[in-house]
Design a protein around this motif. Sequence first.
Motif, PDB file in Angstrom:
ATOM      1  N   PHE A  17       9.090   3.104  -0.633  1.00  0.00           N
ATOM      2  CA  PHE A  17       7.870   2.680  -0.880  1.00  0.00           C
ATOM      3  C   PHE A  17       7.478   1.397  -0.493  1.00  0.00           C
ATOM      4  O   PHE A  17       6.212   0.995   0.383  1.00  0.00           O
ATOM      5  CB  PHE A  17       7.358   2.695  -2.353  1.00  0.00           C
ATOM      6  N   PHE A  18       8.247   0.408  -0.509  1.00  0.00           N
ATOM      7  CA  PHE A  18       8.075  -0.858  -0.299  1.00  0.00           C
ATOM      8  C   PHE A  18       7.932  -0.937   1.523  1.00  0.00           C
ATOM      9  O   PHE A  18       6.970  -1.599   2.107  1.00  0.00           O
ATOM     10  CB  PHE A  18       9.312  -1.919  -0.476  1.00  0.00           C
ATOM     11  N   ALA A  19       8.744  -0.112   2.292  1.00  0.00           N
ATOM     12  CA  ALA A  19       8.839  -0.285   3.584  1.00  0.00           C
ATOM     13  C   ALA A  19       7.476   0.381   3.948  1.00  0.00           C
ATOM     14  O   ALA A  19       6.953  -0.063   4.749  1.00  0.00           O
ATOM     15  CB  ALA A  19       9.868   0.556   4.027  1.00  0.00           C
ATOM     16  N   GLN A  20       7.168   1.550   3.208  1.00  0.00           N
ATOM     17  CA  GLN A  20       5.695   2.024   3.690  1.00  0.00           C
ATOM     18  C   GLN A  20       4.466   1.023   3.358  1.00  0.00           C
ATOM     19  O   GLN A  20       3.726   1.137   4.230  1.00  0.00           O
ATOM     20  CB  GLN A  20       5.442   3.262   2.624  1.00  0.00           C
ATOM     21  N   ALA A  21       4.579   0.513   2.085  1.00  0.00           N
ATOM     22  CA  ALA A  21       3.484  -0.643   1.952  1.00  0.00           C
ATOM     23  C   ALA A  21       3.493  -1.588   3.350  1.00  0.00           C
ATOM     24  O   ALA A  21       2.359  -2.063   3.735  1.00  0.00           O
ATOM     25  CB  ALA A  21       3.806  -1.452   0.815  1.00  0.00           C
ATOM     26  N   VAL A  22       4.558  -2.015   3.724  1.00  0.00           N
ATOM     27  CA  VAL A  22       4.453  -2.995   4.822  1.00  0.00           C
ATOM     28  C   VAL A  22       4.151  -2.375   6.167  1.00  0.00           C
ATOM     29  O   VAL A  22       3.220  -2.942   6.843  1.00  0.00           O
ATOM     30  CB  VAL A  22       6.025  -3.728   5.007  1.00  0.00           C
ATOM     31  N   LYS A  23       4.651  -1.349   6.340  1.00  0.00           N
ATOM     32  CA  LYS A  23       4.229  -0.450   7.538  1.00  0.00           C
ATOM     33  C   LYS A  23       2.602  -0.372   7.607  1.00  0.00           C
ATOM     34  O   LYS A  23       1.885  -0.377   8.653  1.00  0.00           O
ATOM     35  CB  LYS A  23       4.770   0.902   7.377  1.00  0.00           C
ATOM     36  N   TYR A  24       1.846  -0.079   6.479  1.00  0.00           N
ATOM     37  CA  TYR A  24       0.664   0.471   6.354  1.00  0.00           C
ATOM     38  C   TYR A  24      -0.346  -0.976   6.200  1.00  0.00           C
ATOM     39  O   TYR A  24      -1.551  -0.813   6.202  1.00  0.00           O
ATOM     40  CB  TYR A  24       0.160   1.484   5.446  1.00  0.00           C
ATOM     41  N   SER A  26      -1.009  -1.974   3.490  1.00  0.00           N
ATOM     42  CA  SER A  26      -1.820  -1.672   2.304  1.00  0.00           C
ATOM     43  C   SER A  26      -1.179  -0.747   1.263  1.00  0.00           C
ATOM     44  O   SER A  26      -0.666   0.236   1.750  1.00  0.00           O
ATOM     45  CB  SER A  26      -3.331  -0.719   2.749  1.00  0.00           C
ATOM     46  N   ILE A  27      -1.403  -0.965   0.023  1.00  0.00           N
ATOM     47  CA  ILE A  27      -0.601  -0.244  -0.930  1.00  0.00           C
ATOM     48  C   ILE A  27      -1.407   1.042  -1.043  1.00  0.00           C
ATOM     49  O   ILE A  27      -0.901   2.212  -1.364  1.00  0.00           O
ATOM     50  CB  ILE A  27      -0.542  -1.035  -2.199  1.00  0.00           C
ATOM     51  N   SER A  28      -2.783   0.980  -1.073  1.00  0.00           N
ATOM     52  CA  SER A  28      -3.574   2.201  -1.243  1.00  0.00           C
ATOM     53  C   SER A  28      -3.383   3.072  -0.314  1.00  0.00           C
ATOM     54  O   SER A  28      -3.185   4.536  -0.379  1.00  0.00           O
ATOM     55  CB  SER A  28      -4.889   1.854  -1.380  1.00  0.00           C
ATOM     56  N   ILE A  36       0.882  10.123  -3.579  1.00  0.00           N
ATOM     57  CA  ILE A  36       1.042   9.975  -5.029  1.00  0.00           C
ATOM     58  C   ILE A  36      -0.074   8.988  -5.398  1.00  0.00           C
ATOM     59  O   ILE A  36      -0.646   8.194  -4.563  1.00  0.00           O
ATOM     60  CB  ILE A  36       2.493   9.254  -5.359  1.00  0.00           C
ATOM     61  N   SER A  37      -0.139   8.694  -6.917  1.00  0.00           N
ATOM     62  CA  SER A  37      -1.220   7.816  -7.169  1.00  0.00           C
ATOM     63  C   SER A  37      -1.120   6.242  -6.659  1.00  0.00           C
ATOM     64  O   SER A  37       0.341   5.855  -6.815  1.00  0.00           O
ATOM     65  CB  SER A  37      -1.697   8.176  -8.525  1.00  0.00           C
ATOM     66  N   LEU A  57       6.029  -9.222  -1.932  1.00  0.00           N
ATOM     67  CA  LEU A  57       4.870  -8.715  -1.136  1.00  0.00           C
ATOM     68  C   LEU A  57       3.781  -9.847  -1.419  1.00  0.00           C
ATOM     69  O   LEU A  57       3.697 -10.161  -2.500  1.00  0.00           O
ATOM     70  CB  LEU A  57       4.253  -7.668  -1.450  1.00  0.00           C
ATOM     71  N   ASN A  58       2.845 -10.377  -0.525  1.00  0.00           N
ATOM     72  CA  ASN A  58       1.853 -11.224  -0.432  1.00  0.00           C
ATOM     73  C   ASN A  58       0.876 -10.203  -0.810  1.00  0.00           C
ATOM     74  O   ASN A  58       0.217  -9.306   0.087  1.00  0.00           O
ATOM     75  CB  ASN A  58       1.547 -12.209   0.633  1.00  0.00           C
ATOM     76  N   ARG A  59      -0.167 -10.384  -1.941  1.00  0.00           N
ATOM     77  CA  ARG A  59      -1.166  -9.281  -2.153  1.00  0.00           C
ATOM     78  C   ARG A  59      -2.459  -9.885  -2.187  1.00  0.00           C
ATOM     79  O   ARG A  59      -2.738 -10.933  -2.645  1.00  0.00           O
ATOM     80  CB  ARG A  59      -0.916  -8.612  -3.460  1.00  0.00           C
ATOM     81  N   THR A  60      -3.306  -9.400  -1.438  1.00  0.00           N
ATOM     82  CA  THR A  60      -4.498 -10.097  -1.064  1.00  0.00           C
ATOM     83  C   THR A  60      -5.731  -8.916  -1.239  1.00  0.00           C
ATOM     84  O   THR A  60      -5.234  -7.815  -1.130  1.00  0.00           O
ATOM     85  CB  THR A  60      -4.801 -10.883   0.111  1.00  0.00           C
ATOM     86  N   THR A  61      -6.968  -9.295  -1.028  1.00  0.00           N
ATOM     87  CA  THR A  61      -7.992  -8.234  -1.109  1.00  0.00           C
ATOM     88  C   THR A  61      -8.073  -7.441   0.081  1.00  0.00           C
ATOM     89  O   THR A  61      -8.483  -6.397   0.223  1.00  0.00           O
ATOM     90  CB  THR A  61      -9.284  -9.011  -1.597  1.00  0.00           C
ATOM     91  N   LYS A  62      -7.252  -8.157   1.379  1.00  0.00           N
ATOM     92  CA  LYS A  62      -7.340  -7.537   2.570  1.00  0.00           C
ATOM     93  C   LYS A  62      -6.204  -6.749   2.801  1.00  0.00           C
ATOM     94  O   LYS A  62      -5.970  -5.933   3.874  1.00  0.00           O
ATOM     95  CB  LYS A  62      -7.242  -8.647   3.617  1.00  0.00           C
ATOM     96  N   GLY A  63      -5.339  -6.769   1.968  1.00  0.00           N
ATOM     97  CA  GLY A  63      -4.065  -5.916   2.007  1.00  0.00           C
ATOM     98  C   GLY A  63      -2.754  -6.797   1.551  1.00  0.00           C
ATOM     99  O   GLY A  63      -2.931  -7.472   0.812  1.00  0.00           O
ATOM    100  N   VAL A  64      -1.826  -6.329   2.091  1.00  0.00           N
ATOM    101  CA  VAL A  64      -0.312  -6.879   1.769  1.00  0.00           C
ATOM    102  C   VAL A  64       0.517  -7.046   2.959  1.00  0.00           C
ATOM    103  O   VAL A  64       0.321  -6.519   3.834  1.00  0.00           O
ATOM    104  CB  VAL A  64       0.373  -5.822   0.947  1.00  0.00           C
TER     105      VAL A  64
END
Length: 315
Positions: A17-24, A26-28, A36-37, A57-64
Amino acid sequence: MIFSKWRPFMKLEQLQFFAQAVKYRSISVAAEKSHISQPAFSGQISKLEKELNIKLLNRTTKGVTPTAAGVEILAKIDTVLDNINEINNIAYNYNSRGGVVKLATIPCMCDKIIPIVAKTMRENHPSSHLAITCQESSEVYHSVLSGMAALGILFNSVELTSPEIIYTPLFEDEYVLYVGPKSPYWDAESITIKEAMAQPYIAYRNEFIKDYGGVSTVFKDMMPNIALRTDELESVKKIISEDNYVAFYHRIMTREDVYLKYNLLRAIPISDYDTRTQVGYIESKKYKPSALDKVFIKVLKQIVSETFCQNCADY
Protein backbone atom coordinates in the motif's frame (compact mmCIF):
# COMPACT_ATOMS: atom_id res chain seq x y z
CA MET A 1 24.50 -3.90 23.96
CA ILE A 2 21.50 -1.76 23.00
CA PHE A 3 18.09 -3.37 23.13
CA SER A 4 15.44 -1.79 20.90
CA LYS A 5 11.79 -1.77 21.85
CA TRP A 6 9.91 -4.70 20.29
CA ARG A 7 7.47 -3.71 17.57
CA PRO A 8 4.76 -5.77 15.84
CA PHE A 9 5.75 -7.35 12.54
CA MET A 10 4.83 -5.24 9.55
CA LYS A 11 2.52 -6.81 6.98
CA LEU A 12 3.33 -7.31 3.31
CA GLU A 13 0.04 -5.60 2.45
CA GLN A 14 1.17 -2.47 4.32
CA LEU A 15 4.39 -2.32 2.28
CA GLN A 16 2.44 -2.77 -0.94
CA PHE A 17 0.00 0.00 0.00
CA PHE A 18 2.84 2.38 0.80
CA ALA A 19 4.49 1.65 -2.57
CA GLN A 20 1.15 2.21 -4.34
CA ALA A 21 0.60 5.53 -2.58
CA VAL A 22 4.02 6.73 -3.74
CA LYS A 23 3.42 5.42 -7.27
CA TYR A 24 0.17 7.34 -7.71
CA ARG A 25 1.16 10.26 -5.43
CA SER A 26 -2.33 10.02 -3.96
CA ILE A 27 -3.83 7.86 -1.24
CA SER A 28 -7.33 8.13 -2.71
CA VAL A 29 -6.20 7.09 -6.20
CA ALA A 30 -4.05 4.26 -4.84
CA ALA A 31 -6.94 3.02 -2.70
CA GLU A 32 -9.25 3.06 -5.72
CA LYS A 33 -6.71 1.13 -7.80
CA SER A 34 -6.41 -1.42 -4.98
CA HIS A 35 -10.23 -1.67 -4.74
CA ILE A 36 -10.48 -0.94 -1.04
CA SER A 37 -11.84 2.04 0.86
CA GLN A 38 -9.63 5.08 1.35
CA PRO A 39 -9.87 4.98 5.19
CA ALA A 40 -8.80 1.32 5.26
CA PHE A 41 -5.95 1.98 2.83
CA SER A 42 -4.73 5.06 4.70
CA GLY A 43 -5.10 3.25 8.03
CA GLN A 44 -2.71 0.49 6.96
CA ILE A 45 -0.04 3.03 6.00
CA SER A 46 -0.52 4.84 9.30
CA LYS A 47 -0.09 1.52 11.14
CA LEU A 48 3.13 0.91 9.21
CA GLU A 49 4.43 4.34 10.21
CA LYS A 50 3.49 3.66 13.83
CA GLU A 51 5.19 0.25 13.82
CA LEU A 52 8.36 1.69 12.31
CA ASN A 53 8.09 4.81 14.47
CA ILE A 54 8.89 7.01 11.47
CA LYS A 55 7.03 9.22 9.02
CA LEU A 56 6.97 7.75 5.51
CA LEU A 57 4.74 10.18 3.63
CA ASN A 58 4.39 13.92 3.37
CA ARG A 59 0.65 14.51 3.15
CA THR A 60 -0.73 17.70 1.58
CA THR A 61 -3.98 18.74 -0.08
CA LYS A 62 -2.27 18.09 -3.45
CA GLY A 63 -1.32 14.52 -2.66
CA VAL A 64 1.51 12.59 -1.02
CA THR A 65 5.26 12.31 -1.50
CA PRO A 66 7.75 10.08 0.30
CA THR A 67 9.90 11.50 3.06
CA ALA A 68 13.67 10.99 2.95
CA ALA A 69 13.25 7.91 5.10
CA GLY A 70 10.35 6.82 2.91
CA VAL A 71 12.54 6.91 -0.20
CA GLU A 72 15.14 4.66 1.42
CA ILE A 73 12.52 2.24 2.70
CA LEU A 74 10.77 2.22 -0.69
CA ALA A 75 13.98 0.93 -2.31
CA LYS A 76 14.04 -1.93 0.21
CA ILE A 77 10.35 -2.64 -0.41
CA ASP A 78 11.04 -3.04 -4.14
CA THR A 79 13.71 -5.60 -3.28
CA VAL A 80 11.34 -7.41 -0.91
CA LEU A 81 8.56 -7.57 -3.51
CA ASP A 82 10.99 -8.79 -6.16
CA ASN A 83 12.23 -11.51 -3.79
CA ILE A 84 8.65 -12.56 -3.05
CA ASN A 85 8.04 -12.79 -6.79
CA GLU A 86 11.08 -15.06 -7.15
CA ILE A 87 9.91 -17.21 -4.22
CA ASN A 88 6.48 -17.58 -5.80
CA ASN A 89 8.00 -18.51 -9.14
CA ILE A 90 10.21 -21.14 -7.49
CA ALA A 91 7.22 -22.59 -5.65
CA TYR A 92 5.10 -22.59 -8.79
CA ASN A 93 7.83 -24.43 -10.72
CA TYR A 94 7.94 -27.14 -8.06
CA ASN A 95 4.16 -27.44 -8.35
CA SER A 96 4.45 -28.75 -11.91
CA ARG A 97 4.08 -32.40 -10.84
CA GLY A 98 2.13 -31.86 -7.68
CA GLY A 99 1.48 -29.19 -5.13
CA VAL A 100 -1.14 -26.53 -4.58
CA VAL A 101 -3.24 -24.42 -6.90
CA LYS A 102 -4.08 -21.23 -5.03
CA LEU A 103 -7.48 -20.11 -6.29
CA ALA A 104 -9.59 -17.10 -5.34
CA THR A 105 -13.13 -17.33 -6.69
CA ILE A 106 -16.58 -15.82 -6.45
CA PRO A 107 -18.83 -17.93 -4.15
CA CYS A 108 -21.34 -19.02 -6.80
CA MET A 109 -18.62 -20.98 -8.63
CA CYS A 110 -18.21 -23.15 -5.53
CA ASP A 111 -21.80 -24.43 -5.68
CA LYS A 112 -21.21 -26.85 -8.53
CA ILE A 113 -18.44 -25.98 -10.99
CA ILE A 114 -15.38 -25.92 -8.73
CA PRO A 115 -16.29 -29.20 -6.94
CA ILE A 116 -16.42 -30.97 -10.33
CA VAL A 117 -13.09 -29.43 -11.34
CA ALA A 118 -11.58 -30.47 -7.99
CA LYS A 119 -12.83 -34.05 -8.45
CA THR A 120 -11.31 -34.23 -11.94
CA MET A 121 -8.01 -32.83 -10.67
CA ARG A 122 -7.86 -35.43 -7.87
CA GLU A 123 -8.51 -38.25 -10.32
CA ASN A 124 -5.93 -37.16 -12.89
CA HIS A 125 -3.40 -35.48 -10.58
CA PRO A 126 -3.70 -37.19 -7.17
CA SER A 127 -0.71 -35.35 -5.71
CA SER A 128 -2.26 -31.95 -6.41
CA HIS A 129 -4.34 -29.90 -4.00
CA LEU A 130 -6.63 -26.88 -4.31
CA ALA A 131 -6.44 -24.03 -1.83
CA ILE A 132 -9.71 -22.17 -2.45
CA THR A 133 -10.73 -18.79 -1.05
CA CYS A 134 -14.26 -17.53 -1.74
CA GLN A 135 -14.32 -13.76 -2.22
CA GLU A 136 -16.16 -11.02 -4.04
CA SER A 137 -14.81 -10.06 -7.47
CA SER A 138 -12.88 -7.03 -6.21
CA GLU A 139 -11.24 -9.16 -3.51
CA VAL A 140 -10.40 -11.88 -6.05
CA TYR A 141 -8.79 -9.26 -8.25
CA HIS A 142 -6.67 -7.92 -5.40
CA SER A 143 -5.62 -11.43 -4.31
CA VAL A 144 -4.23 -12.23 -7.76
CA LEU A 145 -2.71 -8.78 -8.21
CA SER A 146 -0.82 -9.11 -4.91
CA GLY A 147 0.29 -12.70 -5.56
CA MET A 148 -1.77 -14.17 -2.72
CA ALA A 149 -3.62 -16.31 -5.29
CA ALA A 150 -2.25 -17.72 -8.54
CA LEU A 151 -5.61 -17.70 -10.29
CA GLY A 152 -8.89 -15.89 -9.81
CA ILE A 153 -12.44 -16.39 -11.08
CA LEU A 154 -14.66 -13.31 -11.09
CA PHE A 155 -17.33 -11.29 -12.83
CA ASN A 156 -15.98 -9.13 -15.61
CA SER A 157 -16.03 -5.42 -14.77
CA VAL A 158 -14.36 -2.38 -16.32
CA GLU A 159 -13.48 -1.35 -12.76
CA LEU A 160 -11.33 -4.47 -12.30
CA THR A 161 -8.65 -3.97 -14.94
CA SER A 162 -4.90 -3.54 -14.79
CA PRO A 163 -1.94 -3.86 -17.21
CA GLU A 164 -0.57 -6.43 -14.74
CA ILE A 165 -3.63 -8.71 -15.00
CA ILE A 166 -4.65 -11.02 -17.86
CA TYR A 167 -8.41 -11.63 -18.10
CA THR A 168 -9.87 -14.53 -20.10
CA PRO A 169 -13.66 -14.93 -20.45
CA LEU A 170 -15.21 -18.32 -19.61
CA PHE A 171 -18.94 -17.97 -20.18
CA GLU A 172 -21.95 -15.68 -19.98
CA ASP A 173 -24.62 -16.11 -17.33
CA GLU A 174 -27.71 -14.14 -16.40
CA TYR A 175 -29.43 -13.25 -13.16
CA VAL A 176 -32.84 -14.72 -12.34
CA LEU A 177 -34.99 -14.07 -9.30
CA TYR A 178 -35.32 -16.86 -6.75
CA VAL A 179 -38.79 -16.99 -5.17
CA GLY A 180 -40.41 -19.39 -2.71
CA PRO A 181 -43.91 -20.94 -2.50
CA LYS A 182 -45.18 -18.04 -0.38
CA SER A 183 -44.23 -15.45 -2.99
CA PRO A 184 -47.08 -13.93 -5.04
CA TYR A 185 -44.89 -14.63 -8.10
CA TRP A 186 -44.51 -18.35 -7.44
CA ASP A 187 -46.55 -19.28 -10.53
CA ALA A 188 -45.30 -16.42 -12.72
CA GLU A 189 -43.50 -17.13 -15.99
CA SER A 190 -41.50 -13.90 -15.67
CA ILE A 191 -41.30 -10.70 -13.65
CA THR A 192 -40.50 -7.08 -14.50
CA ILE A 193 -37.48 -5.39 -12.98
CA LYS A 194 -39.76 -2.94 -11.14
CA GLU A 195 -41.74 -5.79 -9.61
CA ALA A 196 -38.55 -7.65 -8.68
CA MET A 197 -37.01 -4.65 -6.94
CA ALA A 198 -40.19 -4.13 -4.89
CA GLN A 199 -40.09 -7.60 -3.31
CA PRO A 200 -38.53 -8.12 0.17
CA TYR A 201 -34.93 -8.88 -0.78
CA ILE A 202 -32.19 -10.83 1.04
CA ALA A 203 -28.82 -9.28 0.23
CA TYR A 204 -25.64 -11.34 0.35
CA ARG A 205 -22.65 -9.57 1.92
CA ASN A 206 -21.96 -6.29 0.03
CA GLU A 207 -24.66 -6.60 -2.61
CA PHE A 208 -25.98 -3.15 -3.59
CA ILE A 209 -23.56 -1.42 -1.20
CA LYS A 210 -20.58 -1.10 -3.51
CA ASP A 211 -19.67 -2.12 -7.04
CA TYR A 212 -17.77 -5.38 -6.75
CA GLY A 213 -18.51 -6.80 -10.19
CA GLY A 214 -21.67 -8.80 -9.34
CA VAL A 215 -25.32 -7.73 -9.06
CA SER A 216 -24.22 -4.20 -8.19
CA THR A 217 -22.69 -3.90 -11.66
CA VAL A 218 -25.61 -5.44 -13.56
CA PHE A 219 -28.33 -3.53 -11.71
CA LYS A 220 -26.62 -0.15 -11.81
CA ASP A 221 -28.21 2.66 -9.81
CA MET A 222 -31.01 0.32 -8.68
CA MET A 223 -31.83 -0.54 -5.09
CA PRO A 224 -34.09 -3.46 -4.15
CA ASN A 225 -36.30 -3.55 -1.10
CA ILE A 226 -33.61 -5.03 1.19
CA ALA A 227 -35.18 -6.71 4.21
CA LEU A 228 -32.24 -8.82 5.36
CA ARG A 229 -28.49 -8.98 4.82
CA THR A 230 -26.32 -12.04 5.50
CA ASP A 231 -22.91 -13.52 4.73
CA GLU A 232 -24.27 -17.09 4.70
CA LEU A 233 -25.07 -17.86 1.07
CA GLU A 234 -26.85 -21.16 1.75
CA SER A 235 -29.11 -19.63 4.42
CA VAL A 236 -30.49 -17.20 1.81
CA LYS A 237 -32.11 -20.07 -0.10
CA LYS A 238 -33.49 -21.63 3.06
CA ILE A 239 -35.13 -18.38 4.17
CA ILE A 240 -36.64 -17.78 0.71
CA SER A 241 -38.08 -21.31 0.65
CA GLU A 242 -39.82 -20.72 3.99
CA ASP A 243 -41.09 -17.15 3.64
CA ASN A 244 -41.91 -14.36 1.19
CA TYR A 245 -38.38 -13.22 0.34
CA VAL A 246 -36.44 -13.10 -2.93
CA ALA A 247 -32.82 -12.88 -4.14
CA PHE A 248 -30.96 -12.76 -7.44
CA TYR A 249 -29.03 -15.88 -8.46
CA HIS A 250 -27.31 -17.04 -11.64
CA ARG A 251 -29.22 -19.20 -14.09
CA ILE A 252 -26.35 -21.39 -15.36
CA MET A 253 -24.25 -21.69 -12.23
CA THR A 254 -27.23 -22.71 -10.07
CA ARG A 255 -29.47 -24.57 -12.51
CA GLU A 256 -28.79 -27.90 -10.77
CA ASP A 257 -29.47 -26.39 -7.35
CA VAL A 258 -31.14 -28.91 -5.03
CA TYR A 259 -33.72 -26.27 -4.03
CA LEU A 260 -34.78 -25.98 -7.68
CA LYS A 261 -34.60 -29.72 -8.27
CA TYR A 262 -37.08 -30.46 -5.48
CA ASN A 263 -39.32 -27.49 -6.30
CA LEU A 264 -38.53 -25.67 -3.07
CA LEU A 265 -37.65 -22.56 -5.07
CA ARG A 266 -38.33 -21.25 -8.56
CA ALA A 267 -36.02 -19.20 -10.77
CA ILE A 268 -38.05 -16.44 -12.45
CA PRO A 269 -36.49 -14.58 -15.43
CA ILE A 270 -36.60 -10.78 -15.65
CA SER A 271 -38.73 -9.84 -18.67
CA ASP A 272 -37.72 -6.25 -19.36
CA TYR A 273 -34.09 -5.87 -18.26
CA ASP A 274 -30.77 -7.27 -19.52
CA THR A 275 -29.33 -9.26 -16.60
CA ARG A 276 -26.43 -10.87 -18.46
CA THR A 277 -22.99 -10.95 -16.90
CA GLN A 278 -19.69 -12.48 -17.93
CA VAL A 279 -17.56 -14.80 -15.81
CA GLY A 280 -13.86 -15.22 -16.50
CA TYR A 281 -10.55 -16.08 -14.90
CA ILE A 282 -7.55 -13.86 -14.25
CA GLU A 283 -3.83 -14.47 -13.85
CA SER A 284 -0.96 -12.16 -13.05
CA LYS A 285 1.75 -11.19 -15.55
CA LYS A 286 4.15 -10.80 -12.64
CA TYR A 287 3.33 -14.00 -10.74
CA LYS A 288 3.28 -16.37 -13.68
CA PRO A 289 1.08 -19.50 -13.42
CA SER A 290 2.79 -22.84 -12.84
CA ALA A 291 2.37 -25.94 -14.97
CA LEU A 292 -0.19 -27.20 -12.43
CA ASP A 293 -2.10 -23.90 -12.62
CA LYS A 294 -2.27 -24.34 -16.40
CA VAL A 295 -3.63 -27.85 -15.96
CA PHE A 296 -6.32 -26.47 -13.66
CA ILE A 297 -7.28 -23.85 -16.26
CA LYS A 298 -7.55 -26.53 -18.95
CA VAL A 299 -9.78 -28.70 -16.74
CA LEU A 300 -11.89 -25.69 -15.75
CA LYS A 301 -12.52 -24.76 -19.40
CA GLN A 302 -13.40 -28.35 -20.23
CA ILE A 303 -15.89 -28.69 -17.37
CA VAL A 304 -17.52 -25.34 -18.15
CA SER A 305 -17.82 -26.22 -21.85
CA GLU A 306 -19.04 -29.80 -21.52
CA THR A 307 -21.21 -29.63 -18.41
CA PHE A 308 -22.54 -26.10 -18.04
CA CYS A 309 -22.26 -24.21 -21.26
CA GLN A 310 -23.48 -26.23 -24.22
CA ASN A 311 -25.51 -23.22 -25.33
CA CYS A 312 -23.08 -20.52 -24.20
CA ALA A 313 -20.91 -18.41 -26.45
CA ASP A 314 -17.77 -20.24 -27.56
CA TYR A 315 -14.93 -18.42 -25.86
